[in-house]
Design a protein around this motif. Structure first.
Motif, mmCIF file in Angstrom:
data_model
loop_
_atom_site.group_PDB
_atom_site.id
_atom_site.type_symbol
_atom_site.label_atom_id
_atom_site.label_comp_id
_atom_site.label_asym_id
_atom_site.label_seq_id
_atom_site.Cartn_x
_atom_site.Cartn_y
_atom_site.Cartn_z
ATOM 1 N N GLU A 197 -10.239 4.428 -4.928
ATOM 2 C CA GLU A 197 -9.759 4.679 -3.571
ATOM 3 C C GLU A 197 -9.645 3.387 -2.780
ATOM 4 O OE1 GLU A 197 -12.323 7.809 -2.181
ATOM 5 O OE2 GLU A 197 -11.506 9.042 -3.805
ATOM 6 N N ARG A 226 -6.489 1.716 -3.975
ATOM 7 C CA ARG A 226 -5.282 2.395 -3.492
ATOM 8 C C ARG A 226 -5.003 2.072 -2.032
ATOM 9 N NH1 ARG A 226 -6.518 8.128 -6.329
ATOM 10 N NH2 ARG A 226 -5.429 7.764 -8.295
ATOM 11 N N ALA A 227 -6.090 1.890 -1.262
ATOM 12 C CA ALA A 227 -5.896 1.568 0.147
ATOM 13 C C ALA A 227 -5.281 0.182 0.306
ATOM 14 C CB ALA A 227 -7.232 1.646 0.883
ATOM 15 N N VAL A 279 -8.903 6.828 6.614
ATOM 16 C CA VAL A 279 -9.378 6.025 5.485
ATOM 17 C C VAL A 279 -9.964 4.707 5.973
ATOM 18 C CG1 VAL A 279 -8.733 4.909 3.334
ATOM 19 C CG2 VAL A 279 -7.697 7.103 3.959
ATOM 20 N N MET A 338 -1.295 0.660 6.269
ATOM 21 C CA MET A 338 -2.597 0.418 5.646
ATOM 22 C C MET A 338 -2.826 -1.083 5.435
ATOM 23 S SD MET A 338 -4.273 3.177 5.300
ATOM 24 C CE MET A 338 -5.519 2.907 4.038
ATOM 25 N N LYS A 347 -2.872 10.258 -2.253
ATOM 26 C CA LYS A 347 -3.743 9.389 -3.059
ATOM 27 C C LYS A 347 -3.367 7.929 -2.878
ATOM 28 C CE LYS A 347 -4.672 12.517 -6.917
ATOM 29 N NZ LYS A 347 -4.127 12.813 -8.262
ATOM 30 N N SER A 348 -2.064 7.660 -2.842
ATOM 31 C CA SER A 348 -1.636 6.263 -2.780
ATOM 32 C C SER A 348 -2.021 5.620 -1.457
ATOM 33 C CB SER A 348 -0.128 6.149 -2.995
ATOM 34 O OG SER A 348 0.563 6.506 -1.821
ATOM 35 N N LEU A 349 -2.351 6.438 -0.454
ATOM 36 C CA LEU A 349 -2.813 5.881 0.816
ATOM 37 C C LEU A 349 -4.331 5.709 0.832
ATOM 38 C CD1 LEU A 349 -0.523 7.901 3.215
ATOM 39 C CD2 LEU A 349 -0.471 5.450 2.871
ATOM 40 N N GLY A 350 -4.961 5.963 -0.298
ATOM 41 C CA GLY A 350 -6.393 5.731 -0.399
ATOM 42 C C GLY A 350 -7.244 6.917 0.002
ATOM 43 N N MET A 351 -6.634 8.103 0.103
ATOM 44 C CA MET A 351 -7.426 9.278 0.465
ATOM 45 C C MET A 351 -8.154 9.824 -0.758
ATOM 46 S SD MET A 351 -4.992 11.389 3.019
ATOM 47 C CE MET A 351 -4.086 10.568 4.312
ATOM 48 N N ARG A 393 -10.438 14.368 1.752
ATOM 49 C CA ARG A 393 -9.503 14.013 2.826
ATOM 50 C C ARG A 393 -8.099 14.460 2.471
ATOM 51 N NH1 ARG A 393 -11.807 8.575 3.219
ATOM 52 N NH2 ARG A 393 -13.664 8.884 4.478
#
Lengths: 243, 417
Positions: free
Chosen positions: A76, A79-80, A108, A156, B319-323, B327
């Motif tokens: 995660e 990905r962020a 996030v 992001m 997912k690609s946004l980091g969730m 979330r």
């Protein structure tokens, strides 16, 4: 120079079908790489492995010093830091464009709502759709939606941007507005890996070209060399068909 | 020759008036017959006069069936109820049946019905004995709850309606707190108020609860709890962790496969036998848990339908946004999936409300149960019809309100163009 992305000997199978074969790839910060190749050659799968939307079975993928493995927490975090833009935009249809952009920074990155919305507005301005911020994705044209998707990823503040055929689902006259945004982004120094068939775009921004076929990297060369003097026969054939 | 020509734009001026006259005549005949018991066509042979309205209406409808007449209302009429001979006949039959059935219904419900009095003997007319409903009304609403304490139920529901009512007029920010209060505070506050036992309130055991108020209490609690449990089960069934996945599947299939009446019976009769000696769980609570889990299994499948309808891209974008998993589901997946299945959710919740009368098997009596009890009272035998018509009406009002609410919600949440 330290590498921001390193792929070593990556192999991947869908059931028994091998989609990626012995992929080695290194990307330095601020490098722009364009991946091309015939459909089914594994280009999308390759960049989807970089933010682990797909899992690889063999080899190592190291993104910004973190190895991608079974550890969820790290994934995660990675990905962020890695923005992704999809062929089908994949905006969230139940949220306004502004909320699409500010949602992940709020939840996030834990930014305060006001700050997240400021970031969202500045990125929407950058892709020139700040006047559409309060509309819903269904009310925008394809080109506007894809620009909103780019803005969403930028919110992001990623170190790397992955583009998976960002213009393939667009009408011809909308392709340019999206490519303009991407060129602008490239000039701003973003590290980019782009899967695309837009060779004009590739010539303009790419540092390196990668040509893939049947899950292998057939050719990796500086952009000028790639177009003027391709080494493999397969690349020559592909370029002759696409240019 | 001209007279039997096919109806068309050319003869519209003669055919339409004649046709409309014949159709009206047929309706008038049926109407007079039904309401005043008088046969306009009595001078004709009996078999002919019986079928005459049908024949007249049929000819009339034939004459006015002019394609592209240029008259808007005529075109609409023809298109919707008079497109061919068969449809014309269906239209006639339907209208005749409606006209014919109004007088007896009117008689039973109102004209011949009895409204005043205090006992069955006051019902002298042929129609419904609404005195029955009037006399028993208090029981139908509150069950066997002591009369002197009924203000507690009233207060609980008044608070509920007041909070819900006010919440429509406050700002979005305040609304959040209202909803939190309604979901997390009010249910327990309301139950405490109704059951009593502290704050100087007399304890009223749950066996005395009943009537419409019990219908509401059970429905509200079951809806409140079955929804989140259903959502979690739906997510669980799609989980990639085998243990969670198979537990969810097992739970859903077990509860879906058993009739509610069996579940209720087991919860009230068998379950206590497995409890250690000395422990006691109130019957109403056991029943509530049983209904909640039963409906949660249905809810889970409805929600799963919505989850499956979402494109994979939505998961990937989140997912690609980091969730992470929670979330992603809370912010992206569930809001869309639940919106998609609002009709299915409404369906399940309506079924839940209408299933509540089944609690009679464990001796609890909500509205329909109280009516069932009242109609067996020796002084009020033969009142089943009035009772169940009343129950049907009340359930219909509740369910229709819920249905309308769900339709509004659907419209409000729609973000499509």
């Amino acid at each position: 120079m330290t590498k921001i992305i390193e792929l070593k000997n990556v192999n991947k199978w869908f059931d028994k079908f091998q989609v990626l074969k012995d992929i080695d790839l290194e990307v330095a910060p601020q490098e722009k790489i364009v991946i091309c190749g015939p459909s089914g050659s594994g280009k999308s799968t390759l960049i989807r492995c970089i933010n682990r939307l797909e899992e690889h079975q063999e080899g190592n993928i190291i993104v910004d010093g973190t190895e991608l493995a079974e550890n969820t927490k790290n994934i995660e975090k990675i990905r962020a830091e890695v923005g992704m833009v999809f062929q089908q935009f994949n905006l969230f249809p139940h949220l306004s464009i502004l909320d699409n952009c500010s949602l992940a920074p709020i939840w996030v990155k834990k930014l305060p709502k006001k700050q997240a919305e400021e970031i969202a507005m500045s990125n929407l301005k950058r892709v020139q759709i700040d006047d559409q911020a309060l509309k819903f994705p269904g009310q925008l044209s394809g080109g506007q939606q894809q620009r909103a998707a780019i803005a969403r990823a930028l919110c992001m503040e990623p170190k790397i941007m992955l583009f998976d055929e960002p213009t393939s689902a667009l009408d011809p006259e909308m392709i340019k507005e999206v490519l303009d945004v991407m060129v602008d982004l490239a000039k701003g120094g973003m590290t980019m890996i782009v899967v695309t068939h837009e060779m004009g775009f590739a010539k303009e921004v790419a540092d390196y070209m990668i040509f893939m076929d049947e899950g292998k990297i057939v050719e990796r060369a500086k952009t000028k060399e790639f177009f003027e003097n391709p080494k493999s026969e397969r690349t020559k054939l592909f370029l002759s068909q696409i240019l | 020759m001209n007279l039997i020509a096919k109806p068309s734009k050319d003869n519209i001026k003669t055919y339409v008036p004649i046709g409309l006259f014949l159709v009206s005549l047929s309706f008038l005949d049926v109407f007079v017959n039904a309401f005043f018991n008088f046969n306009l066509m009595g001078f004709l042979p009996s078999q002919l006069s019986y079928f005459l309205p049908l024949i007249l209406g049929y000819i009339g409808f034939y004459l006015i069936r002019i394609e592209f007449s240029g008259v808007r209302s005529l075109d609409i009429l023809n298109k919707n109820i008079n497109s061919n001979n068969f449809n014309a006949l269906l239209t006639l039959f339907t209208i005749f049946i409606i006209i014919k059935s109004i007088p007896p219904m009117l008689d039973w419900f109102i004209l011949e019905a009895n409204f005043v009095g205090n006992s069955k003997d006051d019902c002298t007319g042929d129609g419904a004995c609404w005195v029955f409903i009037k006399v028993w009304f208090n029981r139908f609403m509150y069950g066997l709850y002591p009369d002197a304490e009924q203000w507690r139920i009233n207060t609980a529901f008044l608070i509920l309606f007041a909070v819900v009512g006010v919440s429509f007029f406050v700002s979005e920010k305040l609304k959040k707190y209202f909803i939190l209060f309604l979901v997390f505070v009010f249910p327990f506050l309301g139950i405490k108020l109704i059951s009593g036992g502290s704050f100087g309130l007399e304890y009223v055991e749950s066996a005395a609860w009943g009537g419409l108020s019990l219908t509401f209490i059970i429905s509200a609690f079951a809806i409140l709890f079955c929804f989140p449990i259903g959502v979690i089960l739906a997510l669980g069934r799609r989980s990639s962790l085998p243990a969670i996945k198979y537990i969810s599947i097992g739970f859903i299939e077990l509860w879906r496969g058993v009739p509610l009446i069996t579940v209720l019976f087991m919860s009230a009769v068998m379950f206590p036998m497995f409890l250690p000696d000395g422990t006691f769980i109130d019957k109403l609570i056991r029943v509530l848990i049983a209904i909640t889990l039963f409906e949660a299994a249905y809810m889970a499948e409805v929600v799963r339908g919505g989850l499956q309808a979402l494109p994979k891209g939505q998961y990937e974008a989140a997912k690609s946004l980091g969730m992470g998993y929670w979330r992603m589901n809370a912010l992206i997946i569930l809001p869309q999936a639940l919106k998609l299945v609002i009709p299915g959710i409404a369906n399940t919740l309506l079924a839940l409300v209408k299933d509540t009368p089944l609690i009679f098997v464990v001796g609890l009596m909500e509205l329909a149960g109280m009516i069932g009890l009242a109609k067996t009272n020796p002084k009020w035998l033969g009142m089943a019809m009035e009772g169940y018509v009343f129950a049907g009406l009340v359930f219909w009002i509740i369910c229709y309100a819920m249905s309308r609410y769900s339709q509004n919600l659907e419209k409000k949440l729609s973000t499509e163009r």
